[in-house]
Design a protein around this motif. Structure first.
Motif, PDB file in Angstrom:
ATOM      1  N   HIS A  19       0.838  -1.199   0.000  1.00  0.00           N
ATOM      2  CA  HIS A  19       0.000   0.000   0.000  1.00  0.00           C
ATOM      3  C   HIS A  19       0.871   1.247   0.000  1.00  0.00           C
ATOM      4  O   HIS A  19       1.553   1.531   0.995  1.00  0.00           O
ATOM      5  CB  HIS A  19      -0.927   0.029   1.221  1.00  0.00           C
ATOM      6  N   ILE A  20       0.871   1.976  -1.105  1.00  0.00           N
ATOM      7  CA  ILE A  20       1.475   3.310  -1.114  1.00  0.00           C
ATOM      8  C   ILE A  20       0.340   4.261  -1.427  1.00  0.00           C
ATOM      9  O   ILE A  20      -0.243   4.223  -2.518  1.00  0.00           O
ATOM     10  CB  ILE A  20       2.634   3.423  -2.120  1.00  0.00           C
ATOM     11  N   ASP A  33     -11.491   3.858   1.387  1.00  0.00           N
ATOM     12  CA  ASP A  33     -10.940   4.834   2.333  1.00  0.00           C
ATOM     13  C   ASP A  33      -9.516   5.251   2.003  1.00  0.00           C
ATOM     14  O   ASP A  33      -9.159   6.404   2.134  1.00  0.00           O
ATOM     15  CB  ASP A  33     -10.937   4.236   3.750  1.00  0.00           C
ATOM     16  N   SER A  34      -8.727   4.257   1.641  1.00  0.00           N
ATOM     17  CA  SER A  34      -7.309   4.528   1.511  1.00  0.00           C
ATOM     18  C   SER A  34      -6.783   3.932   0.200  1.00  0.00           C
ATOM     19  O   SER A  34      -6.352   2.792   0.160  1.00  0.00           O
ATOM     20  CB  SER A  34      -6.613   3.915   2.735  1.00  0.00           C
ATOM     21  N   PRO A  35      -6.872   4.710  -0.888  1.00  0.00           N
ATOM     22  CA  PRO A  35      -6.498   4.168  -2.201  1.00  0.00           C
ATOM     23  C   PRO A  35      -4.985   4.196  -2.441  1.00  0.00           C
ATOM     24  O   PRO A  35      -4.256   4.874  -1.722  1.00  0.00           O
ATOM     25  CB  PRO A  35      -7.197   5.123  -3.173  1.00  0.00           C
ATOM     26  N   VAL A  36      -4.528   3.461  -3.431  1.00  0.00           N
ATOM     27  CA  VAL A  36      -3.099   3.469  -3.783  1.00  0.00           C
ATOM     28  C   VAL A  36      -2.838   4.461  -4.918  1.00  0.00           C
ATOM     29  O   VAL A  36      -3.765   4.876  -5.619  1.00  0.00           O
ATOM     30  CB  VAL A  36      -2.597   2.067  -4.214  1.00  0.00           C
ATOM     31  N   VAL A  37      -1.576   4.825  -5.097  1.00  0.00           N
ATOM     32  CA  VAL A  37      -1.227   5.724  -6.207  1.00  0.00           C
ATOM     33  C   VAL A  37      -1.328   4.976  -7.533  1.00  0.00           C
ATOM     34  O   VAL A  37      -0.945   3.820  -7.638  1.00  0.00           O
ATOM     35  CB  VAL A  37       0.202   6.322  -6.093  1.00  0.00           C
ATOM     36  N   ARG A  38      -1.864   5.681  -8.524  1.00  0.00           N
ATOM     37  CA  ARG A  38      -2.028   5.092  -9.855  1.00  0.00           C
ATOM     38  C   ARG A  38      -1.524   6.054 -10.912  1.00  0.00           C
ATOM     39  O   ARG A  38      -1.581   7.274 -10.731  1.00  0.00           O
ATOM     40  CB  ARG A  38      -3.515   4.828 -10.137  1.00  0.00           C
ATOM     41  N   PHE A  44      -2.857   1.986 -14.006  1.00  0.00           N
ATOM     42  CA  PHE A  44      -2.146   0.934 -13.270  1.00  0.00           C
ATOM     43  C   PHE A  44      -1.496   1.536 -12.022  1.00  0.00           C
ATOM     44  O   PHE A  44      -0.991   2.658 -12.063  1.00  0.00           O
ATOM     45  CB  PHE A  44      -1.045   0.305 -14.135  1.00  0.00           C
ATOM     46  N   PRO A  45      -1.500   0.776 -10.903  1.00  0.00           N
ATOM     47  CA  PRO A  45      -0.765   1.266  -9.735  1.00  0.00           C
ATOM     48  C   PRO A  45       0.727   1.307 -10.054  1.00  0.00           C
ATOM     49  O   PRO A  45       1.205   0.525 -10.876  1.00  0.00           O
ATOM     50  CB  PRO A  45      -1.058   0.224  -8.652  1.00  0.00           C
ATOM     51  N   TYR A  46       1.446   2.231  -9.443  1.00  0.00           N
ATOM     52  CA  TYR A  46       2.899   2.287  -9.614  1.00  0.00           C
ATOM     53  C   TYR A  46       3.522   2.666  -8.280  1.00  0.00           C
ATOM     54  O   TYR A  46       2.801   2.967  -7.315  1.00  0.00           O
ATOM     55  CB  TYR A  46       3.295   3.281 -10.720  1.00  0.00           C
ATOM     56  N   ILE A  47       4.848   2.604  -8.215  1.00  0.00           N
ATOM     57  CA  ILE A  47       5.550   2.990  -6.989  1.00  0.00           C
ATOM     58  C   ILE A  47       6.353   4.246  -7.296  1.00  0.00           C
ATOM     59  O   ILE A  47       7.246   4.208  -8.140  1.00  0.00           O
ATOM     60  CB  ILE A  47       6.486   1.853  -6.510  1.00  0.00           C
ATOM     61  N   ASP A 191      12.739  -5.440   5.716  1.00  0.00           N
ATOM     62  CA  ASP A 191      11.925  -4.386   6.305  1.00  0.00           C
ATOM     63  C   ASP A 191      10.633  -4.338   5.480  1.00  0.00           C
ATOM     64  O   ASP A 191      10.118  -5.394   5.110  1.00  0.00           O
ATOM     65  CB  ASP A 191      12.698  -3.060   6.240  1.00  0.00           C
ATOM     66  N   TYR A 192      10.123  -3.170   5.181  1.00  0.00           N
ATOM     67  CA  TYR A 192       8.930  -3.096   4.351  1.00  0.00           C
ATOM     68  C   TYR A 192       8.907  -1.790   3.589  1.00  0.00           C
ATOM     69  O   TYR A 192       9.534  -0.807   3.978  1.00  0.00           O
ATOM     70  CB  TYR A 192       7.654  -3.238   5.199  1.00  0.00           C
ATOM     71  N   LEU A 193       8.142  -1.796   2.491  1.00  0.00           N
ATOM     72  CA  LEU A 193       7.965  -0.593   1.683  1.00  0.00           C
ATOM     73  C   LEU A 193       6.495  -0.174   1.786  1.00  0.00           C
ATOM     74  O   LEU A 193       5.607  -1.019   1.836  1.00  0.00           O
ATOM     75  CB  LEU A 193       8.339  -0.908   0.226  1.00  0.00           C
ATOM     76  N   GLY A 194       6.262   1.145   1.838  1.00  0.00           N
ATOM     77  CA  GLY A 194       4.887   1.632   1.877  1.00  0.00           C
ATOM     78  C   GLY A 194       4.299   1.597   3.273  1.00  0.00           C
ATOM     79  O   GLY A 194       5.025   1.523   4.261  1.00  0.00           O
TER      80      GLY A 194
END
Ligand SMILES: [Zn+2]
Length: 246
Positions: A19-20, A33-38, A44-47, A191-194
């Motif tokens: 989830h970013i 409530d909490s969408p991801v970046v697209r 398409f979602p991206y990072i 670790d983790y991203l986002g």
């Protein structure tokens, strides 16, 4: 002084959902409530490259035990910034202080889904386009009240192409800089991203990494022998150091 570039490319696979979050302005009415970046064009979602770069920076700050400065109170954000142009963090990721700016030697491109992952996500059926969602009980820090929220995630198994570009400015510092980039990526895998990392989100793994060195002679004179691809960062460092002896 520009002495060349090192291009580190490969794939980053999501081992758990990612989830970013997108900013409120990009939220669609009736959305979750909490969408991801697209990507606004392909949907398409991206990072964002800045998300990966910021995470790498904070992992290295902790690893090297650097002093942190509060840059924001609410939410509380602390990062390391200083005006020492030889500082391992600031010369790699850049810094901006009253004493002046240190330009970043590292560029992280936005990460797009691989073609294969785009095809896979076109065929999933979750009620959302290319993503999935999950309920999480989020505790409000002030009222201590739990409220269920729908969190959108990019599903586990999705793969992104990544590209990290390092500018060679000082050959004496190349080994340490590239070593630190490698440490960041290794640490990130543990670790983790986002967001929502403590709930298990954002485990990533890097694969098929290739390192391409392009020395200044390649850009200036088009010399093909000044460009070379490697599987290991160590071999790339050797190649960069080589012409010091000539
Ligand atoms: Zn610093």
């Amino acid at each position: 002084m520009l002495l060349g570039k090192v291009i580190i490319k490969g794939e980053m696979e999501l081992k758990t959902g990612l989830h970013i979050g997108a900013s409120k302005e990009t939220m669609k009415i009736g959305g979750i409530d909490s969408p991801v970046v697209r990507d606004p064009i392909t949907d398409f979602p991206y990072i964002p490259g800045s998300s990966l770069k910021g995470k790498m920076r904070s992992l290295l700050e902790r690893l090297l035990n650097k002093a942190l400065v509060e840059v924001s109170k609410s939410p509380e954000i602390k990062i390391h910034v200083c005006s020492d142009k030889d500082c391992e963090i600031c010369r790699l990721f850049g810094s901006s202080t009253k004493e002046g700016n240190i330009p970043s030697r590292v560029i992280v491109r936005d990460l797009q889904l691989t073609d294969a992952s785009q095809k896979d996500l076109e065929n999933i059926d979750t009620g959302l386009k290319y993503t999935e969602w999950k309920f999480e009980n989020v505790i409000d820090r002030i009222t201590a009240q739990a409220s269920p929220r729908q969190i959108e995630r990019v599903p586990a198994g999705s793969k992104f192409d990544f590209e990290i570009i390092y500018t060679i400015e000082n050959k004496e510092q190349v080994e340490e800089d590239l070593g630190n980039i490698k440490k960041c990526t290794e640490l990130l895998q543990d670790d983790y991203l986002g967001g929502q990392g403590s709930r298990g989100y954002g485990k990533v793994e890097f694969a098929n990494t290739k390192v391409t060195v392009k020395k200044i002679e390649y850009y200036l004179e088009g010399k093909e022998e000044a460009k070379k691809e490697f599987d290991e960062i160590g071999d790339a460092i050797e190649f960069i150091k080589q012409d010091e002896d000539n």
